[in-house]
Design a protein around this motif. Sequence first.
Motif, mmCIF file in Angstrom:
data_model
loop_
_atom_site.group_PDB
_atom_site.id
_atom_site.type_symbol
_atom_site.label_atom_id
_atom_site.label_comp_id
_atom_site.label_asym_id
_atom_site.label_seq_id
_atom_site.Cartn_x
_atom_site.Cartn_y
_atom_site.Cartn_z
ATOM 1 N N MET A 47 34.600 44.754 43.503
ATOM 2 C CA MET A 47 34.912 43.477 44.137
ATOM 3 C C MET A 47 35.787 43.627 45.379
ATOM 4 O O MET A 47 35.631 42.898 46.355
ATOM 5 C CB MET A 47 35.623 42.563 43.130
ATOM 6 N N CYS A 56 39.222 47.007 42.701
ATOM 7 C CA CYS A 56 38.996 45.938 41.729
ATOM 8 C C CYS A 56 37.547 46.021 41.272
ATOM 9 O O CYS A 56 36.630 45.905 42.083
ATOM 10 C CB CYS A 56 39.297 44.572 42.338
ATOM 11 N N LEU A 57 37.343 46.200 39.965
ATOM 12 C CA LEU A 57 36.005 46.332 39.391
ATOM 13 C C LEU A 57 35.717 45.158 38.471
ATOM 14 O O LEU A 57 36.561 44.783 37.647
ATOM 15 C CB LEU A 57 35.877 47.628 38.595
ATOM 16 N N ASP A 58 34.534 44.590 38.590
ATOM 17 C CA ASP A 58 34.098 43.547 37.671
ATOM 18 C C ASP A 58 33.210 44.187 36.605
ATOM 19 O O ASP A 58 32.176 44.775 36.912
ATOM 20 C CB ASP A 58 33.321 42.458 38.418
ATOM 21 N N SER A 60 32.156 42.405 33.822
ATOM 22 C CA SER A 60 31.673 41.290 32.994
ATOM 23 C C SER A 60 30.295 41.563 32.404
ATOM 24 O O SER A 60 29.991 41.128 31.284
ATOM 25 C CB SER A 60 31.631 40.003 33.821
ATOM 26 N N TRP A 96 44.441 44.467 33.818
ATOM 27 C CA TRP A 96 43.261 43.698 33.404
ATOM 28 C C TRP A 96 43.396 42.267 33.901
ATOM 29 O O TRP A 96 44.486 41.697 33.870
ATOM 30 C CB TRP A 96 43.130 43.683 31.879
ATOM 31 N N ARG A 97 42.272 41.681 34.328
ATOM 32 C CA ARG A 97 42.285 40.286 34.789
ATOM 33 C C ARG A 97 41.129 39.526 34.148
ATOM 34 O O ARG A 97 39.995 40.014 34.146
ATOM 35 C CB ARG A 97 42.149 40.203 36.318
ATOM 36 N N ARG A 102 34.782 35.770 33.851
ATOM 37 C CA ARG A 102 34.752 37.069 34.519
ATOM 38 C C ARG A 102 35.857 37.967 33.985
ATOM 39 O O ARG A 102 36.981 37.521 33.729
ATOM 40 C CB ARG A 102 34.917 36.922 36.032
ATOM 41 N N GLN A 104 37.772 41.565 34.916
ATOM 42 C CA GLN A 104 37.954 42.550 35.971
ATOM 43 C C GLN A 104 39.074 43.518 35.614
ATOM 44 O O GLN A 104 39.976 43.186 34.839
ATOM 45 C CB GLN A 104 38.272 41.857 37.300
#
Length: 285
Positions: A47, A56-58, A60, A96-97, A102, A104
Motif C-alpha cells: 500500500m 505497509c502491506l495489505d 486482507s 498491525w492495523r 481491511r 494491514q
Amino acid sequence: MSSPESATLDVTHPGELLGLLEAFTHPGGASLCFETGDGAPWPVVVMEVEQDVSLCLDVSAVREIVPRLRRDEPFHLMGQVDGAVVTTQTLEIQEWRELGERLQVICTYPQAASVLHRRSSFRAELRADMNVMATLRVAGQDTPFEGRLGNLSMGGCLLELPLSAAAALKPEQVVDGIRLAFPNQRHFELPACVRHVRTDEGWTKAQVGCEFTDLTPAMERLLWYCVTETERESARNVSMRDGPWRLHHCFNRLTRRAGIRRAGGKRSRGREARWRPGCRRSPTI
C-alpha cells in the motif's frame, strides 16, 4: 554463480532500492514468501513505501497467513520489475492495523534487494540431485507416464520419461495435465501440450518438451516462483551435501545480526536478517 542466461545484482543504493520497492505497489506487483515451510508465494498488496522507514502491506485477501505473521515467522517480498525478479532481505512486522474490513501490517524497510535478470525464454535447469517427479497424463490412457523434470520455464518444461513415451506421444498432442511434485511435498498440475519428443543419446529415456497452456493467474504466480527458486537452487555449489533439496528455505544464505527498532522503541531480539549474496553489489553514491 549465475548461469549464462541470468545475472544477479544486489541493490543497496537508496534511490535504486526505492524505485524497486515502489514498483511493488502496482497491482499484482508483490508476493510474500515465508522463509520456513515450503516458501510458497502469497499475494499481498504493498500500500505504501516510506523510504528508510517502513512498508505497509495489505494482507486482507490472505488471512490464512496471519497466524504465521503473528508468530514472527521470517518472511520477505518477491516481485517482478521490468522483467527481473526482485527479492527483498528478511522483513519484520512493526505494527498491525485494522481499518474496517481491511487488515494491514507495517514492516521494516529493507536495506537491500536481490535482482535476478534473465531472458524471457530462460529455462532453469535441474541438477541430477534435484529430484522433481513429473507425471504426464494422456487422454484415453489409464496409466500415466512417470519420470522427472529436466528443466522449467514460464512457457513450458522438459520431461525425462520412460522410452515407451517416445512412441506413444506426438508433437502438438494435448495432454490432460502435467503434475510436478517437489521434494518439499509441494505439488501442482498444469495444462499443457507436447511440442517435441526425442530420445537421449543412449536410447534409454524419452525427452519430452511441453508447452503450458491456459494458465490462470494463480498458476502463473506459482510457476514463476518455482522457476525462480529452481534457478537459485541449481546455482548452488554442487559439492554442497546438506541433505535433501527443498525449495527456498534450505538455500545457503549469508546471515548477519540485525538490531531493528520496533514500534515503541524496542529492538528485536535473537533475529537474524538473512540475505542472499549475488554476483556484485551496486555502488553507493
